[in-house]
Design a protein around this motif. Structure first.
Motif, PDB file in Angstrom:
ATOM      1  N   LEU A 548       0.960  -1.142  -0.021  1.00 53.29           N
ATOM      2  CA  LEU A 548       0.025  -0.017  -0.103  1.00 53.29           C
ATOM      3  C   LEU A 548       1.148   1.183   0.019  1.00 53.29           C
ATOM      4  O   LEU A 548       2.034   1.132   0.641  1.00 53.29           O
ATOM      5  N   PRO A 549       0.547   2.299  -0.937  1.00 48.79           N
ATOM      6  CA  PRO A 549      -0.400   2.260  -1.755  1.00 48.79           C
ATOM      7  C   PRO A 549       0.014   1.514  -3.259  1.00 48.79           C
ATOM      8  O   PRO A 549       1.409   1.623  -3.387  1.00 48.79           O
ATOM      9  N   TRP A 553      -4.249  -1.237  -4.655  1.00 47.65           N
ATOM     10  CA  TRP A 553      -5.223  -0.560  -3.563  1.00 47.65           C
ATOM     11  C   TRP A 553      -6.021   0.584  -4.081  1.00 47.65           C
ATOM     12  O   TRP A 553      -7.196   0.615  -3.822  1.00 47.65           O
ATOM     13  N   LEU A 559      -7.048  -4.707   0.181  1.00 48.49           N
ATOM     14  CA  LEU A 559      -5.522  -4.913   1.119  1.00 48.49           C
ATOM     15  C   LEU A 559      -6.204  -4.341   2.444  1.00 48.49           C
ATOM     16  O   LEU A 559      -5.582  -4.560   3.591  1.00 48.49           O
ATOM     17  N   TYR A 597      -0.303   3.536   7.726  1.00 52.09           N
ATOM     18  CA  TYR A 597      -0.833   3.940   6.769  1.00 52.09           C
ATOM     19  C   TYR A 597      -0.198   5.038   6.231  1.00 52.09           C
ATOM     20  O   TYR A 597       0.089   5.280   4.643  1.00 52.09           O
ATOM     21  N   ARG A 620     -10.435   6.441  -2.334  1.00 44.73           N
ATOM     22  CA  ARG A 620      -9.813   5.428  -1.497  1.00 44.73           C
ATOM     23  C   ARG A 620      -9.525   5.907  -0.360  1.00 44.73           C
ATOM     24  O   ARG A 620      -9.832   5.176   1.001  1.00 44.73           O
ATOM     25  N   ASP A 624     -11.285   4.489   3.306  1.00 40.01           N
ATOM     26  CA  ASP A 624     -10.399   3.759   4.017  1.00 40.01           C
ATOM     27  C   ASP A 624     -10.483   4.346   5.303  1.00 40.01           C
ATOM     28  O   ASP A 624     -10.626   3.767   6.592  1.00 40.01           O
TER      29      ASP A 624
END
Length: 739
Positions: A548-549, A553, A559, A597, A620, A624
């Protein structure tokens, strides 16, 4: 006597020498006269009065001569009278001297006569002595038998009768002593040892006064009466004082001390409490005996109850001093001695009893233990109890650590939370020691309270070190724990239990700041446990964030689904952690996921190829963020403390269509997150893929434009914990950290 006869009796005075000053006086007189005459007749007119002057001077001269003759005649008469009186006195002295010579001769004759009478006087004295002896001979012959009888009476403890016999013998000795001129008869040689034997019998009876008062009070009364009567007796014999009264009082004291403290105190460790308990019973009983039985047998001035109380006190005090000078006492013995001397001894069961009358005068008693003794015992107790507490705590910790590698999960309580008796054991050990010492004194409680907090701090450090070893061995594979994370979570409950209950160690009146070091140690332990748990979480999530990314993704939530699934599975045991620790742990877990992240986003693995991919990336990020929010809401974390909203701010940065407005968006990002840096913004701009060098520089310059935002009190660092790869020099500001 007429003057003629008087003149005849007066001796004629021989003519004396001429007055040595007469000639000089005449010369002075003539000189004065010439001087006067020359002054008077210096002028001729004065010569006519010469006759007058001559007549006047003749008259004056005659008057002076008459006066001189009168004075001289009176002086001569006084001298004649004195000479006559001296002659008379001389004749009287001569007569007295002759009389004295005659008296001296008579006295010499009397002395010679007295010397001839000396043998006669000696014979008279011997006759008187023989006469006295002849009169006292029947009584003197009975002296040996009387001495033997008196010894028999003493042996039979018939002390009053023995004393009467002794006094009769001493009276007989006095009757013979004066007539014999101080001569000591051999028949009386046994009276001295006989008196000493009676005195020893009196002492022996006084030495067991308590027993005699119960069994044979008549003997005790007889002994005391003998001592008292003898104290009032006077004698003409030159004998040393017997002082039986003082010896009787001394024997009372020594016998009392010998009964209770006569043998050396050699106690086994832990046996001192039993000995003190025996004294608690024996000493009041002894004082009650003295007041009820001994005091009626003695004169009031003996003050028996006071004597008993002070004698027992001084004997006990000396015994305790010897005890403290001996081998070092154990903790139990030191505590028992402190509590007994400070509370029991002066309490209502002993010296403070209401049944003990004012005649005991216990207010004048010295303390059993000096301040130095108390300090010594307190230091001794604290030192030994500290060793014991350290051993107990270490043993409890060793038992707990041994369970961390078990095949079974940690035990739970009735509410389903991880539970261990360790916190209760630790606090009970420390609290009981603090509480028990409050029964002794505040100073000892303060000492033990300080010791307990110190040992608790040491225990927390040992607990933390044990956790580190446990984690290190697990990570290295040296000792794989089947339930590594559950036991870490269980220790977090232990820490919470200690934090919530540590206040029980704080006695009344103690300073509130005393617990500050312990609370700091508990906070540090909590942070360490959380760090170990998060490291375990991080070890599971890091492989997932490596992808990721990516393009995958952008197009699929798989993911992050894997991340959420792994996170849920890891955090499922968090429900067995009590509040507020579980909230802290969930907040740190959510923060760790968000940081990973962000770390992945900053690595430059993905660069959007166009507006569509930027829109996909922004969408995304939004999805997320929502997924992470729902995930941790489901786990029980409050939304207000979540960090996932940072992804929405990054979404806005990616979703911006006009790159010229990036400066405003970056400035807004800086206001929300003051710890964001140029490197972070540059990495995000790289992710967009459509930012020129000029636009990048303009966006980065907005970070330094305007006032710098201040960190709020509740701000939690995010970007400062996210490392960023070193950007190319062309993307840095001239004044930036990468330039």
């Amino acid at each position: 006597m007429d003057s003629a006869t008087k003149d005849e009796m007066q001796p004629s005075l021989p003519p004396g020498p001429e007055w040595p000053e007469q000639e000089r006086a005449e010369q002075l007189a003539r000189g004065a006269a010439l001087k006067w005459a020359s002054g008077i007749f210096y002028r001729p007119e004065q010569l006519a009065r010469l006759g007058q002057y001559h007549s006047r001077e003749v008259q004056r001269t005659c008057s002076l001569e008459a006066r001189i003759k009168s004075v001289v005649q009176s002086y001569l008469e006084g001298v004649k009278t004195g000479v006559w009186q001296l002659a008379q006195a001389f004749e009287a002295v001569q007569g007295t001297r002759e009389a004295l010579d005659q008296a001296h001769g008579l006295l010499q004759g009397m002395v010679e006569a007295t010397e001839t009478l000396k043998p006669l006087r000696e014979q008279v004295a011997q006759h008187r002595q023989l006469q006295v002896l002849s009169q006292l001979l029947p009584r003197l012959r009975a002296v040996p038998a009387a001495v033997a009888h008196t010894r028999t009476l003493i042996g039979a403890q018939r002390l009053l009768e023995a004393y009467v016999c002794l006094r009769e013998l001493e009276q007989l000795q006095e009757e013979t002593w004066a007539p014999l001129g101080g001569l000591e008869l051999p028949v009386f040689e046994g009276l001295g040892p006989l008196a000493e034997a009676l005195g020893q019998a009196v002492e022996a009876a006084a030495g067991v006064a308590g027993r005699l008062a119960r069994e044979d009070p008549a003997l005790l009364v007889a002994a005391v009466r003998v001592a008292e009567v003898d104290a009032r007796h006077t004698t003409s014999l030159e004998l040393p004082p017997r002082d039986w009264q003082r010896r009787c009082l001394q024997a009372l004291q020594e016998g009392l001390e010998r009964t209770h403290f006569g043998t050396p105190l050699l106690l086994e460790p832990g046996a001192l409490a039993g000995w003190l308990e025996a004294l608690r019973v024996a000493l009041p009983a002894e004082l009650a005996t003295a007041e009820a039985l001994v005091a009626p047998c003695c004169p009031p001035h003996y003050k028996v109850v006071r004597l008993w109380a002070h004698t027992l006190h001084s004997g006990l005090r000396r015994c305790l001093q010897q005890l403290l000078e001996g081998p070092k006492l154990g903790a139990a013995d030191a505590f028992a001695l402190l509590h007994w001397t400070l509370h029991v001894y002066l309490g209502p069961e002993m010296m403070g009893s209401l049944e003990l009358g004012p005649e005991a005068d216990v207010s004048q008693l010295e303390p059993l233990l000096t301040p130095e003794n108390i300090e010594q015992l307190e230091a001794m107790f604290v030192t030994q109890i500290q060793v014991n507490v350290a051993q107990w705590l270490q043993k409890a910790l060793d038992g707990e650590v041994a369970e961390w590698n078990r095949e079974q999960e940690p035990g739970t309580d009735s509410s389903g939370f991880y539970h261990s008796p360790l916190p209760a054991i630790v606090l009970q050990i420390l609290e009981e020691n603090i509480r028990v010492t409050s029964l002794v004194s505040e100073s000892l409680q303060r000492r033990v309270h300080g010791m307990a907090l110190s040992e608790l701090g040491t225990f927390l450090r040992s607990f933390s070190d044990a956790l580190i070893r446990f984690s290190r061995d697990h990570i290295r594979g040296e000792a794989m724990a089947p339930h590594y994370v559950p036991y870490l979570l269980a220790t977090l409950n232990y820490q919470s239990a200690l934090s919530s209950s540590v206040s029980v160690l704080q006695p009344d009146g103690a300073a509130s700041g005393d617990l500050a070091p312990v609370e700091a140690g508990l906070d540090e332990l909590q942070r360490r446990i959380c760090r170990l748990v998060l490291e375990a979480l991080l070890a599971e999530l890091q492989p997932l964030f490596e992808a990721l990314p990516s393009r995958r993704w952008l197009s699929s939530p798989e993911l992050l689904d894997d991340v959420c699934e792994r996170t849920v599975r890891f955090c499922q045991d968090f429900r067995r952690v009590r509040n507020p620790a579980v909230q802290l742990l969930l907040a740190e877990a959510e923060r760790t996921v968000v940081l990973q992240y962000l770390r992945a986003l900053m690595q430059g693995r993905l660069v959007c190829r166009g507006a569509d991919e930027r829109i996909q990336a922004a969408q995304r990020l939004q999805n997320d963020a929502a997924q992470l929010r729902e995930l941790f809401l489901g786990l029980g974390l409050e939304e207000s403390v979540q960090c996932a909203p940072v992804l929405l701010s990054l979404r806005d940065l990616l979703n911006l269509r006009d790159p010229m407005l990036l400066g405003l968006e970056v400035a807004g990002l800086r206001q929300k997150f003051p710890d964001v840096s140029e490197d972070h913004v540059s990495a995000l701009l790289d992710l967009r893929g459509d930012v020129s060098r000029e636009q990048r520089l303009a966006a980065l310059s907005s970070l330094q434009a305007g006032p710098q935002p201040s960190l709020s009190a509740g701000h939690r660092a995010l970007f400062s914990l996210v490392p960023v790869p070193t950007p190319a020099l062309s993307s840095c500001l001239p004044s930036g950290p990468c330039a």
